[in-house]
Scaffold this motif. Structure first.
Motif, mmCIF file in Angstrom:
data_model
loop_
_atom_site.group_PDB
_atom_site.id
_atom_site.type_symbol
_atom_site.label_atom_id
_atom_site.label_comp_id
_atom_site.label_asym_id
_atom_site.label_seq_id
_atom_site.Cartn_x
_atom_site.Cartn_y
_atom_site.Cartn_z
ATOM 1 N N LYS A 62 34.620 40.162 27.909
ATOM 2 C CA LYS A 62 34.856 41.590 28.140
ATOM 3 C C LYS A 62 36.162 41.865 28.880
ATOM 4 O O LYS A 62 36.562 43.014 29.021
ATOM 5 C CB LYS A 62 33.732 42.177 29.013
ATOM 6 C CG LYS A 62 32.540 42.690 28.252
ATOM 7 C CD LYS A 62 31.583 43.407 29.207
ATOM 8 C CE LYS A 62 32.141 44.665 29.813
ATOM 9 N NZ LYS A 62 31.625 45.923 29.321
ATOM 10 N N SER A 152 27.664 46.876 28.866
ATOM 11 C CA SER A 152 27.983 47.438 27.556
ATOM 12 C C SER A 152 28.951 46.501 26.813
ATOM 13 O O SER A 152 29.803 45.859 27.429
ATOM 14 C CB SER A 152 28.584 48.829 27.720
ATOM 15 O OG SER A 152 29.655 48.806 28.641
ATOM 16 N N ASN A 154 31.690 46.414 25.250
ATOM 17 C CA ASN A 154 33.067 46.831 25.001
ATOM 18 C C ASN A 154 33.980 46.049 25.925
ATOM 19 O O ASN A 154 33.520 45.507 26.924
ATOM 20 C CB ASN A 154 33.231 48.332 25.292
ATOM 21 C CG ASN A 154 32.683 48.700 26.659
ATOM 22 O OD1 ASN A 154 31.488 48.906 26.831
ATOM 23 N ND2 ASN A 154 33.565 48.739 27.654
ATOM 24 N N SER A 160 32.302 52.821 25.239
ATOM 25 C CA SER A 160 31.075 52.060 24.989
ATOM 26 C C SER A 160 30.693 52.127 23.509
ATOM 27 O O SER A 160 30.830 53.170 22.873
ATOM 28 C CB SER A 160 29.921 52.634 25.815
ATOM 29 O OG SER A 160 30.155 52.431 27.180
ATOM 30 N N HIS A 242 37.449 55.177 33.179
ATOM 31 C CA HIS A 242 36.438 54.403 32.483
ATOM 32 C C HIS A 242 36.198 55.069 31.146
ATOM 33 O O HIS A 242 36.503 56.223 30.988
ATOM 34 C CB HIS A 242 35.153 54.422 33.312
ATOM 35 C CG HIS A 242 34.497 53.079 33.369
ATOM 36 N ND1 HIS A 242 34.576 52.270 34.448
ATOM 37 C CD2 HIS A 242 33.757 52.407 32.451
ATOM 38 C CE1 HIS A 242 33.894 51.161 34.216
ATOM 39 N NE2 HIS A 242 33.385 51.217 33.012
HETATM 40 MG MG MG Z 1 30.207 49.745 30.504
#
Ligand code: MG
Ligand code: TXA
Length: 347
Positions: A62, A152, A154, A160, A242
């Motif tokens: 990630k 998540s 991503n 996401s 984010h």
């Molecule tokens: Mg996340």
């Protein structure tokens, strides 16, 4: 880097047969691998929570900074206490909340047990735990026999994924397996609350708004705000930028604040495609995507949110303008995502 090095298989989990996909995922997890699994909120990137090396791969794949802790998914309510310590004072509240909202999109932050490796919680003494309502995530945790650490699916800071195609564009070539459970039913990440004592009264500190709303939680006790702590992840909401699209995104309080620049291509993320909201007719938009074509239903907007944000991000626009939505109930979670997606570091 792992990028491009791995062939990513897709296993379909449908109503007829999801056990084959569950078995395939468990096999990878037992081998210390990481796999993407569907949940009712967003797709998660899963590792055996008790295998610290496998969890390290989650951070690597990630590109997630090691200070941002992962959520642990359990298979049954009683497994909560394998990973979290529930004090006698908090027990009645925990019982009520898990009784009402589990399985479902509510993550509880509680002190962790020694079984949870420090890497999972980024060294924090607490752990975020949830019991997903998705049969694949739950089935995998049950079959594996261990809880599953899964943020998540991503790359860090990005949008996401709520479908397999989104997971593939984030992590394709980096992981061996994605289980395809179709589109995620809730579409926004779980609500996160820390359970704490305030004097002799339990409180729920809302760290991230989500599908279980503040109004839902209030029926079970006092809901208090997350503290804003700069430079730490005391609360996940403190990570300002984010869910960010690569295309610059703007969120105005009023449509009049939008002043287009000559020659630029703007896309609109509209709530319900309604002229009187002031945005749709304000400009000759290059592209308009509508969160709730069904006339402004928040649950419909939530399900479609990340999908449409990603679609606009991939459309080659110069900028995206988002209409604000009401902050009541599920709207609070949508506005939270919009505000963080639109943040440009000028704070
Ligand atoms: Mg996340
Ligand atoms: O719906 C969801 O929660 C999804 C699915 C896959 O379950 N997962 C998810 O994970 O959204 P992630 O990593 O993208 O977000 C988890 C958030 C992080 O921002 C992290 O900071 C916070 O949870 N978190 C985890 N453990 C925590 C803890 N002990 N204290 C405070 N925040 C915590």
């Amino acid at each position: 880097m792992l990028q491009g090095g791995v062939e990513t298989r897709v296993e379909l989990a449908d109503f007829e047969d999801w056990k084959t996909a569950v078995a395939a995922a468990v096999k990878e997890l037992r081998a210390g691998e990481v796999v993407a699994l569907p949940t009712e909120t967003v797709y998660g990137l899963a590792a055996d929570a008790f295998n610290a090396e496998a969890v390290a791969k989650v951070f690597e794949v990630k590109e997630r900074p090691s200070f941002d802790p992962l959520i642990v998914h359990v298979a049954r309510v009683r497994d909560l206490e394998r990973v979290a310590v529930v004090s006698e004072e908090l027990r009645p509240l925990v019982k009520k909340l898990t009784g009402e909202f589990w399985p479902g999109p509510l993550t509880l932050v509680l002190p962790k047990t020694d079984k949870v490796p420090d890497i999972v919680t980024s060294g924090l003494p607490t752990v975020g735990v949830r019991l997903s309502a998705h049969e694949v995530m739950r089935g995998v945790a049950k079959e594996l026999g261990n809880p599953i650490a899964a943020p998540s699916a991503n790359r860090f800071g990005r949008i996401s994924p709520t479908s397999v195609s989104a997971v593939m564009s984030e992590l394709g070539g980096r992981i061996p397996l994605v289980v395809d459970g179709g589109a995620c039913g809730d579409g926004l990440e779980s609500t996160i609350i820390a359970l704490e004592m305030d004097g002799d009264k339990p409180v729920m500190r809302l760290l991230r708004p989500g599908p279980v709303t503040r109004e839902d939680l209030r029926k079970f006790g006092r809901v208090v705000k997350a503290k804003r702590v700069t430079g730490t992840v005391e609360a996940p909401g403190t990570m300002e930028s984010h869910y960010a699209p690569e295309t610059p995104m703007f969120l105005f309080e009023k449509p009049e604040e939008f002043v287009p620049e000559e020659g630029k291509k703007y896309g609109l993320l509209s709530f319900r495609d309604e002229e009187k909201d002031g945005y749709v007719g304000k400009h000759d938009w290059a592209q308009v995507e509508v969160l709730s074509p069904g006339g402004g239903k928040m649950s419909e907007a939530a399900v479609r949110f990340f999908f449409l944000l990603r679609k606009l991000d991939e459309a080659g626009l110069d900028a995206i303008v988002a209409e604000p939505v009401s902050k009541a109930r599920l709207g609070e979670a949508i506005m939270d995502r919009l505000q963080r997606a639109a943040f440009r570091g000028e704070d």
